[in-house]
Design a protein around this motif. Structure first.
Motif, short mmCIF file in Angstrom:
data_model
loop_
_atom_site.label_atom_id
_atom_site.label_comp_id
_atom_site.label_asym_id
_atom_site.label_seq_id
_atom_site.Cartn_x
_atom_site.Cartn_y
_atom_site.Cartn_z
N TRP A 53 -10.17 -9.41 132.12
CA TRP A 53 -10.29 -9.39 130.78
C TRP A 53 -9.96 -10.88 130.10
O TRP A 53 -8.91 -11.34 130.45
N ASN A 55 -9.89 -12.88 126.22
CA ASN A 55 -10.16 -12.74 124.81
C ASN A 55 -10.86 -13.43 124.10
O ASN A 55 -11.17 -14.60 125.02
N VAL A 69 -6.12 -4.44 120.81
CA VAL A 69 -6.96 -5.40 120.14
C VAL A 69 -6.87 -5.03 118.59
O VAL A 69 -6.24 -4.13 118.00
N PRO A 71 -8.95 -6.18 114.74
CA PRO A 71 -10.23 -6.40 114.17
C PRO A 71 -10.52 -8.11 114.26
O PRO A 71 -9.62 -8.68 113.88
N GLY A 72 -11.85 -8.46 114.74
CA GLY A 72 -11.95 -9.83 115.26
C GLY A 72 -11.98 -9.97 116.63
O GLY A 72 -12.31 -11.13 117.07
N LEU A 75 -13.17 -8.98 123.47
CA LEU A 75 -12.88 -9.08 124.85
C LEU A 75 -14.02 -9.08 125.76
O LEU A 75 -14.92 -8.34 125.57
N TYR A 77 -14.86 -8.51 129.89
CA TYR A 77 -14.58 -8.24 131.22
C TYR A 77 -15.71 -8.88 132.18
O TYR A 77 -16.79 -8.37 131.98
N PHE A 146 -16.51 -6.38 124.58
CA PHE A 146 -16.11 -5.15 123.55
C PHE A 146 -15.76 -6.01 122.32
O PHE A 146 -14.97 -7.11 122.42
N PHE A 148 -14.37 -5.81 118.47
CA PHE A 148 -13.68 -5.00 117.39
C PHE A 148 -14.09 -5.57 115.98
O PHE A 148 -13.82 -6.84 115.55
N TYR A 162 -10.52 3.14 123.53
CA TYR A 162 -12.22 3.23 124.15
C TYR A 162 -12.01 2.96 125.80
O TYR A 162 -11.55 2.06 126.29
N ASN A 163 -12.09 4.23 126.35
CA ASN A 163 -12.11 4.05 127.82
C ASN A 163 -13.30 3.69 128.57
O ASN A 163 -14.20 4.25 128.48
N LEU A 164 -13.33 2.64 129.56
CA LEU A 164 -14.20 2.04 130.08
C LEU A 164 -14.27 2.32 131.56
O LEU A 164 -14.81 1.95 132.56
#
Lengths: 182, 197
Positions: A53, A55, A69, A71-72, A75, A77, A146, A148, A162-164
């Motif tokens: 991961w 950012n 995380v 807002p803004g 991320l 993966y 991902f 936000f 949020y489960n990935l």
């Protein structure tokens, strides 16, 4: 009677001797090896390395469960997926399986976050219908993003999850044209 | 009547075919392999901002657990009655205590000019309130900090993750206050707003 018995015994012995010497009745013959060799099966395998991961700043996140995380945040993966395809008629399709799962209730991101579809790339993008051959064996780059959303207002989606964990990959052989469906 | 055995036979064949089809649905499967991405779970940060009375160190979260905005009573210094022509001071420390994983800077601001209430006594009209952003609590009691500030100023400051900022307030009582207002009280409300920067 004794003569008849002796005669019968002598005849029987003669027949037995004839039977015991059966091999002596062989005629010409010849044998050849088929030389068919060995049938060797191919291979189909899929192995995913540990993903990474990062950012938006490019900083590697060592433990996503310890990262929160805001807002803004964007991320990404990335993961190497090694595809092994062996076989003269081997064909396969590689696809992403499963999906991310937003939290529920107070732990839901709702519309505040966006999970992009996972992309698979090896030189060019591999689509679900792309036919892979042994020449495509090697490392495929998987990438999921991902976001936000910066449009998030108030305290929306604080402490959301949020489960990935349900996302995966599947490599499925495609039947050769000559397959007998057996 | 003679067709009954044939019908039975046909039924048996059909049943056998159906059973056969149902029993081997996977027989057409080819090689396949699956792997998990093991991407884990993404968790959003909280948005915690603390307010601390500079005199008593009384601290509260800016947003209460029930989602409503908190109010914090500030202690003035020097303590006691305010004398006409003099000023008293107070300060609030704003803390950015988010658990955000990356950079998370907030901007804290005085949301509007102070609201003064005096329950009809008229004392509020003789009070002047100035707000300034400061680097530390110790600066709040310094009159020089407010020299260039105007009562209409709405100061703001950026506060990085894990850091704090201070708003200092000066409340001055006009020297021309009528004597009949002596002993009366007034309330001053100063809204603070914080937003992600």
């Amino acid at each position: 009677m004794n003569k008849m018995v002796k005669g019968a015994i002598a005849t029987g012995v003669g027949v037995i001797l004839l039977v015991g010497g059966g091999g002596t009745l062989a005629t010409w013959n010849q044998a050849q090896q088929a030389n068919m060799g060995s049938v060797v099966s191919g291979d189909l395998n899929l192995a995913a390395t540990n993903g990474k991961w990062t950012n938006a700043a490019g900083t590697v996140i060592p433990d996503i469960t310890a990262y929160h995380v805001v807002p803004g945040d964007v991320l990404t993966y990335t993961q190497d997926v090694t595809v092994t395809l062996t076989g003269d008629l081997m064909q396969a399709k590689l696809a992403v399986t499963g999906a991310g799962q937003d939290g529920t209730g107070a732990t839901a991101f709702g519309g505040a976050a966006t999970l992009s579809p996972t992309t698979l790339t090896k030189g060019t993008q591999i689509l679900p219908d792309t036919i892979l051959t042994p020449a495509d064996s090697g490392v495929v780059k998987a990438s999921t993003t991902f976001t936000f959303n910066t449009s998030t207002t108030g305290r929306t989606a604080t402490n959301a999850t949020y489960n990935l964990g349900g996302i995966g990959y599947a490599l499925v052989q495609q039947a050769p044209a000559s397959a007998n469906n057996s | 009547m003679r067709s009954t055995p044939m019908l039975k036979a046909a039924g048996l064949v059909l049943a056998a075919v159906l059973l056969g089809l149902m029993a081997v649905p996977g027989s057409y499967a080819l090689w396949n392999s699956a792997a998990s991405a093991s991407a884990g779970t993404i968790q959003a940060a909280d948005f915690r901002v603390t307010l601390t009375d500079t005199q008593t160190s009384n601290t509260t979260d800016m947003t209460l657990p029930n989602g409503t905005a908190a109010a914090i009573a500030l202690t003035t210094t020097p303590a006691g009655a305010l004398v006409p022509g003099q000023a008293t001071y107070a300060g609030v420390q704003v803390g950015n205590v988010t658990n955000a994983g990356g950079a998370f800077t907030i901007r804290a601001a005085v949301g509007s000019t102070p609201v003064k209430t005096d329950t009809g006594s008229g004392l509020a009209g003789y009070l002047t309130v100035k707000a300034v952003a400061a680097g530390s609590l110790a600066q709040c009691a310094s009159a020089s900090l407010y020299t260039l500030a105007l009562p209409t100023d709405l100061p703001s400051m950026a506060i990085a993750k894990g850091s704090t900022g201070v708003f200092c307030f000066q409340v001055s009582l006009n020297a021309a206050m009528p004597a009949n207002l002596a002993g009366s009280t007034a309330g001053i409300s100063i809204p603070l707003t914080v937003a992600q920067q």
